[in-house]
Write an enzyme that holds these catalytic residues in place. Structure first.
Site, mmCIF file in Angstrom:
data_model
loop_
_atom_site.group_PDB
_atom_site.id
_atom_site.type_symbol
_atom_site.label_atom_id
_atom_site.label_comp_id
_atom_site.label_asym_id
_atom_site.label_seq_id
_atom_site.Cartn_x
_atom_site.Cartn_y
_atom_site.Cartn_z
ATOM 1 N N CYS A 101 25.756 68.530 10.109
ATOM 2 C CA CYS A 101 25.489 69.316 8.913
ATOM 3 C C CYS A 101 24.545 70.468 9.242
ATOM 4 C CB CYS A 101 24.852 68.434 7.830
ATOM 5 S SG CYS A 101 25.755 66.898 7.533
ATOM 6 N N LEU A 117 28.974 68.437 6.445
ATOM 7 C CA LEU A 117 30.240 68.251 7.150
ATOM 8 C C LEU A 117 30.434 66.741 7.227
ATOM 9 C CD1 LEU A 117 32.651 69.388 8.740
ATOM 10 C CD2 LEU A 117 31.244 69.276 10.807
ATOM 11 N N ILE A 173 31.422 63.229 8.096
ATOM 12 C CA ILE A 173 31.949 62.570 9.290
ATOM 13 C C ILE A 173 31.936 61.052 9.124
ATOM 14 C CG2 ILE A 173 31.677 62.257 11.781
ATOM 15 C CD1 ILE A 173 32.380 65.106 11.107
ATOM 16 N N GLY A 212 23.384 65.521 12.471
ATOM 17 C CA GLY A 212 23.719 64.778 13.685
ATOM 18 C C GLY A 212 24.377 63.457 13.371
ATOM 19 N N GLU A 213 24.252 62.526 14.304
ATOM 20 C CA GLU A 213 24.837 61.200 14.158
ATOM 21 C C GLU A 213 23.916 60.164 14.811
ATOM 22 O OE1 GLU A 213 27.457 60.968 12.384
ATOM 23 O OE2 GLU A 213 28.451 62.915 12.529
ATOM 24 N N ASP A 248 24.732 56.542 8.016
ATOM 25 C CA ASP A 248 23.664 56.530 9.021
ATOM 26 C C ASP A 248 22.415 57.239 8.501
ATOM 27 O OD1 ASP A 248 25.015 58.964 9.112
ATOM 28 O OD2 ASP A 248 24.887 59.175 11.283
ATOM 29 N N GLY A 291 32.094 67.630 27.810
ATOM 30 C CA GLY A 291 31.678 67.053 29.086
ATOM 31 C C GLY A 291 30.356 67.530 29.640
#
Length: 667
Positions: A2, A54, A56, A80-81, A106, A375
Site C-alpha cells: 500500500c 492494494l 493482497i 508491506g506483508e 496481517d 530475484g
C-alpha cells in the site's frame, strides 16, 4: 502492499491536521493503492494517518486501514506483508486477551503484537514492511522500516510537526515543505548512484535506514535505533560440510519462496533465465496445480553491449510448464517512459534498469497478476559479480604489502599530481583505488560507484568544489564500516563487500527501483533471496565456500543443481542491463546532452564543460539528476514543468505475448 502517509503536530505547535491536507498527501500516491483509501484524524487534530490500499491479504473491508485495536488506543498504517502473520496470530490467541475484528489480516497482527510485546514484536515479524504506529496512551509515533529495506519510508521534521510517507511526493504536498537540493546528498549520489540513508536529495527530507525504528514524542523529541543487524544473528558454519550447507541453503530458500506465495490475489515470477529468477520459478511451481505465470523482458534486437536472454527464460518457463509472457523494448520505450519514471523515482536512481523493471511490472499487471517474485539479493549474498573478484584481488595485494607512512605520503602526493593531469576515466579510477589502499581504507566502496572524489572535484561548480574540498564519500560509509569491524565474525574483504551492499546499494538502489517501478503500476514485488532468515544463513557461510576455483556463486550453484537445468547454472553470467551505450549516438544521446546543458546553465551545481566527457559512460546518472531537478526543484523555483506528471497506464500500449508450452522455444 500500500501507500501510507501521515503527520504529527508537536504540543508546542499550532498546526492542526485537516482532511484536505491529509487527503492530498494520501492521494498523490493513488497508484500504490487503487483498491481503496482511508484516513484517521485524532480528536484534537494533532495526528493524522492516511492510507491507499492494494488489497493482497484479507480482501474484506474489515482489513481496511488505518486500523485500530479494540479500544482505539493504538492506530496503524502499514505498507508491506508479514508473511508469518498466521503463526503470530495463533501465538497471540493462545496467550489470550485479544479481540479480533478480521479473519486473517496481517495488519491486525501488528496491532496485537505491539500490545503484547511492545516494539520487541518486530523480532517476530518475517516480511517486508514500512509501519507507522500511533500509541495514543503514551502519545508516541513509531516509524519502522524492515530489516533489509525492501520498503521505503520517508519523513521530514519542520514547522512544529513530523510528516511521513511511502513516497517523497506525498511530503511535498505540504506547502511549507522546503524544496531545495541537499548538496551533501548530491555529492554522495555522484558516488554511489543513489543517496545513502538517512539522506535524500531533498534538503530537509530523510529516509529511515533499513532495520531501524524512529520514535517521536508529542513534544518533538526523536529517538532512533537500529533494531536488527545481520551480524547479531549469524552462527558461523565453519565446521559444516559443503553438502550440509547446500542442503540448508535450498531448504531455507524453499521456505522463503513458499512464504511469498501467500496471497489472496494472483502471484507470478519475473524470469530472466539466470540462476536466481530460474530458481524462484522452479521453487514457486512446486506443489502448484496450475502453471506459474512468468514474465520476461528483452530488446527488439541484439546490441553490442547487451545480448538478449529471452531464450534462456523460455527454456526455464518450458521446464516448469509456465504460462510465459514476453515484452521486447525499443529505444523509444525508454524515451517515452522517462517522464513517468522520473516522477515515480522521487529522487534520482542512476540505474537504467528502472526502465525494464517498469515495463515488466506493467506486463505482469496487464496480464492479471497483482504480486510478483523477483530475484534481487542473490549476487550480493553469494559473490555473483566479476567486479567484486577484481576488487578482492587488489585488496589482497594491498594487505600483503605493508608500506611505511613516509612512502604512503609520497605515493599520495604522486597520485594528486597524476590526477591533476586530467587522466582518462579508467586511469582516474585506478588512482582512486590506489589512494584507498594507501590510506588504509577498503578498496571496495560499493557495487555501483559512479565518480571518484577526484572526478567530482572537476564536475562540481566552483562554489561546490570549494565547499567539498577535502571532503570524501567515505563519510557515508564510515558508520557502516564501524559496525562491520565491531560485529563481523569474519571481517574479510568479501564479507565487507556483501555487508556494504546490504546496507547501501541493495536498499537504496536495487530494491528502491523495484519498489518504485512496480508500485507505479500497482504491483507488489516480493524478494525471496532477501528473506532475513535466508540472509542470516548466507552470512554464516565461510568465505571460501561461496567461491571456489574462480567460480562465482559456487555454493549456491551446488545447492540448486538438480532444481534448475545445468545449462542455466553453468552459462556465463550476464547481468540484466539497458543498451544505453549503443543509444548514445541516437535520440537518447541527444536528450542527455540537451538536458545536461540546460541543467548546468540553470543551476550552480555542475559545470557542463567538465560533465560533457562523461556523458557516454555516465549519462544515465547525470540525466536522472537533471530531470529530477527540473521536475521537483526547478518547477518550484519558477522553471516550467518540462517533465509532466504520470501518464495513465491505460494510455500506454504494451506489446507482449503469452508463449504456449508447445512454442516456448520459438522466437
Amino acid at each position: 502492499m500500500c501507500g501510507i502517509a501521515g503527520v504529527l503536530s508537536f504540543s508546542s505547535s499550532a498546526f492542526r491536521v485537516s482532511e484536505s491536507y491529509l487527503t492530498r498527501m494520501r492521494d498523490v500516491m493513488a497508484h500504490r493503492g487503487p483498491d481503496g483509501a482511508g484516513i484517521f484524524i485524532s480528536p484534537d487534530r494533532r495526528l493524522g494517518l492516511g492510507f491507499r490500499r492494494l488489497a493482497i491479504i484479507d480482501l474484506s473491508e474489515r482489513a481496511m486501514q488505518p486500523m485500530s485495536n479494540e479500544d482505539g488506543t493504538l492506530w496503524v498504517v502499514f505498507n508491506g506483508e508479514i508473511y508469518n502473520h498466521a503463526e503470530i496470530r495463533a501465538e497471540l490467541e493462545r496467550r489470550g486477551g485479544h479481540r479480533w475484528k478480521t479473519d486473517h489480516s496481517d495488519t491486525e497482527v501488528i496491532l496485537h503484537a505491539f500490545e503484547e510485546w511492545g516494539i520487541d514484536c518486530l523480532q517476530k515479524f518475517r516480511g517486508m514492511f514500512a509501519i507507522a504506529l500511533w500509541d495514543a496512551k503514551k502519545h508516541q509515533l513509531w516509524l519502522i522500516r524492515d530489516r533489509i529495506g525492501v520498503k521505503p519510508l520517508y519523513y521530514s521534521i519542520h514547522h512544529g510537526r513530523v510528516t511521513f510517507a511511502s513516497e517523497i511526493k506525498a511530503l511535498l504536498e505540504d506547502e511549507e515543505q522546503q524544496r531545495a537540493v541537499n548538496e551533501e546528498a548530491l555529492y554522495y549520489y555522484l558516488s554511489f548512484n543513489a543517496t545513502p540513508a538517512p539522506h535524500t536529495l531533498f534538503s530537509g527530507i530523510q529516509k529511515l535506514a533499513p532495520g531501524t525504528w524512529l520514535r517521536v514524542n508529542e513534544d518533538g523529541h526523536v529517538n532512533e535505533r537500529r533494531y536488527w543487524d545481520v551480524w547479531d544473528h549469524t552462527q558461523p558454519l565453519t565446521n559444516a560440510s559443503e553438502e550440509e550447507i547446500a542442503e540448508r541453503i535450498l531448504s531455507e530458500l524453499r521456505t522463503a519462496v513458499k512464504l511469498r506465495k501467500i496471497s489472496d490475489v494472483p502471484v507470478g515470477v519475473f524470469l530472466s533465465g539466470g540462476i536466481d529468477s530460474s530458481t524462484n520459478a522452479a521453487l514457486f511451481s512446486e506443489g502448484e496445480d496450475r502453471p506459474v505465470r512468468t514474465f520476461s523482458i528483452g530488446y527488439d534486437r541484439e546490441y553490442e553491449s547487451y545480448q538478449n536472454e529471452l531464450h534462456y527464460a523460455r527454456r526455464m518457463a518450458n521446464e516448469v510448464g509456465a504460462e510465459h509472457h514476453e515484452l521486447r523494448l525499443r529505444e523509444n520505450d525508454l524515451l517515452d517512459s522517462l517522464p513517468l519514471i522520473i516522477r515515480h523515482q522521487d529522487e534520482p536512481l542512476a540505474d537504467p534498469v528502472c526502465v525494464p523493471v517498469y515495463y515488466v511490472s506493467k506486463l505482469a499487471r496487464d496480464s492479471g497478476v497483482i504480486v510478483c517474485q523477483v530475484g534481487e539479493g542473490s549476487d550480493e549474498l553469494f559473490w555473483g559479480y566479476k567486479y567484486w573478484r577484481d576488487s578482492l584481488r587488489v585488496q589482497r595485494l594491498a594487505n600483503l604489502l605493508p608500506i611505511p607512512n613516509a612512502l604512503k605520503n609520497l605515493g599520495l602526493a604522486g597520485l594528486n599530481l597524476v590526477e591533476g593531469q586530467r587522466a582518462s576515466f579508467p586511469h582516474q579510477f585506478s588512482c582512486e583505488v590506489l589512494r584507498r589502499a594507501l590510506s588504509n581504507r577498503p578498496v571496495f566502496w560499493g557495487g555501483a560507484e559512479v565518480f571518484s572524489d577526484s572526478q567530482k572535484q572537476r564536475l562540481l561548480s566552483p562554489r561546490l568544489r570549494k565547499r567539498f574540498t577535502g571532503f570524501s564519500s567515505w563519510e557515508a560509509l564510515r558508520p557502516i564500516r564501524e559496525r562491520f569491524e565491531q560485529k563481523s565474525w569474519d571481517p574479510s574483504p568479501l564479507n565487507w563487500m556483501t555487508y556494504l551492499d546490504l546496507n547501501l546499494r541493495l536498499p537504496e538502489l536495487l530494491l528502491m527501483r523495484v519498489d518504485k517501478m512496480s508500485m507505479a503500476v500497482s504491483l507488489e514485488a516480493r524478494v525471496p533471496f532477501l528473506d532475513h532468515k535466508f540472509v542470516e544463513l548466507a552470512m554464516s557461510i565461510p568465505q571460501a565456500m561461496k567461491t571456489r576455483n574462480g567460480v562465482l556463486k559456487y555454493i549456491l550453484k551446488k545447492a540448486v543443481r538438480g532444481v534448475i537445468p545445468d545449462e542455466l547454472i553453468d552459462r556465463k553470467k550476464q547481468g540484466f542491463a539497458v543498451p544505453v551505450y549503443d543509444w548514445h549516438h541516437t535520440k537518447y544521446g541527444e536528450c542527455v546532452a540537451k538536458e545536461m546543458k540546460d541543467f548546468c546553465e540553470k543551476t550552480d551545481l555542475l559545470q557542463f564543460e567538465s560533465v560533457s566527457p562523461f556523458l557516454k559512460r555516465r549519462g544515465w546518472a547525470l540525466l536522472n539528476l537533471a530531470l529530477w531537478w527540473k521536475q521537483y526543484i526547478g518547477s518550484a523555483a519558477g522553471e516550467p514543468h518540462a517533465i509532466p506528471g504520470p501518464v495513465p497506464s491505460e494510455t500506454r500500449p504494451v506489446r507482449h505475448r503469452s508463449v504456449p508450452l508447445s512454442a516456448a522455444g520459438s522466437t
